[in-house]
Scaffold this motif. Structure first.
Motif, PDB file in Angstrom:
ATOM      1  N   ILE A  99      -8.675   2.527  -0.724  1.00  0.00           N
ATOM      2  CA  ILE A  99     -10.163   2.355  -1.267  1.00  0.00           C
ATOM      3  C   ILE A  99     -10.071   1.070  -1.943  1.00  0.00           C
ATOM      4  O   ILE A  99      -9.128   0.310  -2.449  1.00  0.00           O
ATOM      5  N   PRO A 100     -11.307   0.612  -2.214  1.00  0.00           N
ATOM      6  CA  PRO A 100     -11.502  -0.614  -3.103  1.00  0.00           C
ATOM      7  C   PRO A 100     -10.963  -0.629  -4.414  1.00  0.00           C
ATOM      8  O   PRO A 100     -10.972   0.411  -4.961  1.00  0.00           O
ATOM      9  N   ALA A 141     -13.122   1.271  -6.858  1.00  0.00           N
ATOM     10  CA  ALA A 141     -13.075   2.814  -6.906  1.00  0.00           C
ATOM     11  C   ALA A 141     -12.034   3.582  -7.467  1.00  0.00           C
ATOM     12  O   ALA A 141     -11.856   4.945  -7.274  1.00  0.00           O
ATOM     13  N   LEU A 142     -10.887   2.729  -7.721  1.00  0.00           N
ATOM     14  CA  LEU A 142      -9.707   3.628  -8.329  1.00  0.00           C
ATOM     15  C   LEU A 142     -10.041   3.898  -9.729  1.00  0.00           C
ATOM     16  O   LEU A 142     -10.977   3.443 -10.437  1.00  0.00           O
ATOM     17  N   PRO A 143      -9.564   5.017 -10.085  1.00  0.00           N
ATOM     18  CA  PRO A 143      -9.791   5.680 -11.582  1.00  0.00           C
ATOM     19  C   PRO A 143      -9.518   4.819 -12.572  1.00  0.00           C
ATOM     20  O   PRO A 143     -10.192   5.075 -13.616  1.00  0.00           O
ATOM     21  N   VAL A 144      -8.746   4.050 -12.538  1.00  0.00           N
ATOM     22  CA  VAL A 144      -8.284   3.094 -13.703  1.00  0.00           C
ATOM     23  C   VAL A 144      -7.942   1.702 -12.980  1.00  0.00           C
ATOM     24  O   VAL A 144      -7.564   1.585 -11.912  1.00  0.00           O
ATOM     25  N   GLY A 160       0.699  -1.274  -0.010  1.00  0.00           N
ATOM     26  CA  GLY A 160       0.002  -0.115   0.044  1.00  0.00           C
ATOM     27  C   GLY A 160       0.930   1.288  -0.026  1.00  0.00           C
ATOM     28  O   GLY A 160       0.383   2.225   0.179  1.00  0.00           O
ATOM     29  N   PHE A 161       2.191   1.037   0.050  1.00  0.00           N
ATOM     30  CA  PHE A 161       2.959   2.114  -0.220  1.00  0.00           C
ATOM     31  C   PHE A 161       3.829   2.175  -1.481  1.00  0.00           C
ATOM     32  O   PHE A 161       4.376   1.374  -1.791  1.00  0.00           O
ATOM     33  N   LEU A 162       4.112   3.459  -1.813  1.00  0.00           N
ATOM     34  CA  LEU A 162       4.816   3.418  -3.222  1.00  0.00           C
ATOM     35  C   LEU A 162       6.190   3.972  -2.814  1.00  0.00           C
ATOM     36  O   LEU A 162       6.307   5.239  -2.150  1.00  0.00           O
ATOM     37  N   GLY A 199      -6.938  11.584 -10.901  1.00  0.00           N
ATOM     38  CA  GLY A 199      -8.199  10.791 -10.827  1.00  0.00           C
ATOM     39  C   GLY A 199      -8.840  10.842  -9.545  1.00  0.00           C
ATOM     40  O   GLY A 199     -10.103  10.449  -9.111  1.00  0.00           O
ATOM     41  N   ILE A 200      -7.955  11.229  -8.369  1.00  0.00           N
ATOM     42  CA  ILE A 200      -8.547  11.262  -7.133  1.00  0.00           C
ATOM     43  C   ILE A 200      -8.058  12.671  -6.542  1.00  0.00           C
ATOM     44  O   ILE A 200      -6.896  13.250  -6.764  1.00  0.00           O
ATOM     45  N   GLN A 201      -9.087  13.447  -6.023  1.00  0.00           N
ATOM     46  CA  GLN A 201      -8.893  14.751  -5.331  1.00  0.00           C
ATOM     47  C   GLN A 201      -7.950  14.853  -4.170  1.00  0.00           C
ATOM     48  O   GLN A 201      -7.072  15.668  -4.100  1.00  0.00           O
TER      49      GLN A 201
END
Length: 468
Positions: free
Chosen positions: A449-450, A453-456, A408-410, A427-429
């Motif tokens: 988020i699930p 729900a991700l933008p792509v 979950g970390f980049l 894609g996420i504010q």
């Protein structure tokens, strides 16, 4: 069995035409107003021409391979050559099993009907795909022209089959949507008698060039004013045979598209990756490092053919993730990505090709900010827990990662944070939380988020403002 669709009297006409073609081309040169700077017909001068900005900013285009080869739609767009040039057994068997004795390749011409070709529908699809330019085959190596070429009698889309100007119709539809229009043109024709004569003479004579190649190139430019000329079929003869430098000097100095036109690098033996406008180098070219010259990767959704094949199967079709991955890598390394489809003989773009193009368009609708008009960053690729490709535009840096880290970390090693650093995901504010480590660099907490729900679904872009 016929091997060429024109009669002997027409061949005589071609021979006579070649005597007049060169003076006609010269009159075009004399009659056109001269610009301030003149490019001379040599590579040193022609290669110094700056590439028009629109091409580098476009990044993504759609290639369309469409012609008489779309009628047999089997094997590849090189069907005629495989059948009659190489006499490959599988092509002989295909013809024996599916067509009557004595059936010749030119007999396919009347079946190239384009019956369901609706150029506005094509243009709408290409726009939805996010394409900024489209390149259509005006003529492939078979010699059939998709416009009423005055030197391709009875072997063009106006005289035969569709009875339509396919190049002109698509160009009108494309330009309504503010998309750049390019034309693919093959310099050679496999079985043209004048070309075979020139080859027999070791490319020392130019009967074919003067009667066919040059008149068609001048006609395409003057008639359709293309933004791009995608040249091909150059490999058997040197550029001096094709008169390439003379044509390009006219194109850059006096043609109606002199200020905007872009060309590739296929203008004669050993020109690829050395001379011309941008470089193709070879089909599906993938450099390992950032080239020092603008380049383009051309590839096809059908991985085994450029033209439509009735016998293609899903395992031979590039997946959405493969296409987007190639697009990201190409742009990060300073290239443009030209993605090919092959319509049917009727002018239909089959659903699997539509699906792939629309997937690219959906991805670009979110991530296009990191693609269009971007530049390569100081670092192009970073490999740690996932592959990260970088681009930059204005003051922002974009990190596109192709696999979601399980943690979950980049982790980003290359960007250096400052007091002004701000990190978001396209894609996420909401801003993302991050920390720095002197030995490891940036550690960015990705949205929890699930997946739905991700933008792509793949290829996510981190926007970094205020980094070095």
């Amino acid at each position: 069995m016929r091997s060429w669709p024109v009669g002997s009297w027409q061949l005589l006409g071609l021979l006579l035409l070649h005597l007049a073609a060169a003076p006609a081309a010269e009159s075009i040169l004399r009659a056109t107003k001269r610009p301030r700077h003149r490019y001379t017909p040599d590579w040193q001068s022609l290669d110094s021409r700056p590439l028009p900005d629109w091409y580098d900013e476009a990044k993504f285009g759609v290639f369309v391979h469409w012609g008489v080869f779309s009628v047999p739609s089997w094997g590849s767009e090189w069907f005629w050559w495989h059948w009659k040039g190489q006499r490959q057994p599988q092509f002989q068997e295909f013809m024996n099993e599916n067509y009557p004795p004595g059936f010749s390749y030119p007999d396919f011409g009347s079946q190239f009907t384009a019956k369901f070709f609706h150029p506005d529908q094509w243009a709408k699809l290409f726009q939805a795909a996010g394409a900024k330019y489209v390149v259509l085959t005006a003529k492939h190596h078979e010699g059939f022209t998709n416009w009423p070429s005055p030197v391709s009698w009875n072997w063009n889309s106006k005289d035969l089959g569709a009875h339509r100007d396919l190049v002109g119709e698509l160009g009108t539809a494309i330009r309504k949507r503010n998309i750049r229009y390019g034309l693919y043109h093959s310099l050679l024709e496999w079985f043209h008698p004048l070309y075979l004569l020139d080859k027999k003479n070791n490319c020392k004579t130019q009967h074919f060039v003067r009667a066919k190649t040059l008149p068609e190139l001048y006609d395409l430019v003057n008639r359709y004013k293309p933004d791009l000329i995608w040249s091909d079929g150059e490999w058997e003869c040197p550029y001096t045979y094709w008169n390439s430098t003379e044509f390009l000097a006219w194109l850059y100095n006096d043609s109606p598209v002199k200020d905007v036109v872009v060309v590739n690098d296929r203008w004669g033996q050993n020109c690829s990756c050395h001379h011309g406008g941008y470089y193709n180098c070879k089909d599906k070219f993938k450099p390992e490092h950032l080239p020092d010259h603008k380049w383009e990767m051309c590839t096809s959704i059908d991985q085994l053919s450029w033209g439509y094949r009735r016998n293609m199967v899903i395992s031979e079709i590039a997946s959405e993730s493969e296409i987007i991955s190639e697009l990201v890598q190409t742009v990060s390394l300073g290239g443009n990505y030209l993605l090919n489809i092959g319509p049917t003989k009727d002018g239909l773009i089959v659903p699997i090709f539509q699906e792939r193009l629309l997937a690219v368009g959906k991805w670009l609708s979110i991530n296009g900010e990191a693609i269009y008009a971007s530049k390569p960053w100081k670092v192009q690729l970073e490999k740690n827990t996932t592959s990260v490709w970088y681009t930059t535009k204005e003051s922002a840096v974009y990190a596109i990662f192709l696999h979601w880290p399980e943690s979950g970390f980049l982790h980003l090693e290359s960007p250096i944070a400052t007091s002004l650093t701000k990190i978001t995901m396209l894609g996420i504010q909401k801003e993302l939380k991050w920390t720095t480590d002197p030995s490891e660099g940036l550690l960015i907490k990705l949205p929890q988020i699930p997946p739905s729900a991700l933008p792509v679904e793949y290829g996510w872009t981190i926007k970094l403002a205020g980094v070095q």
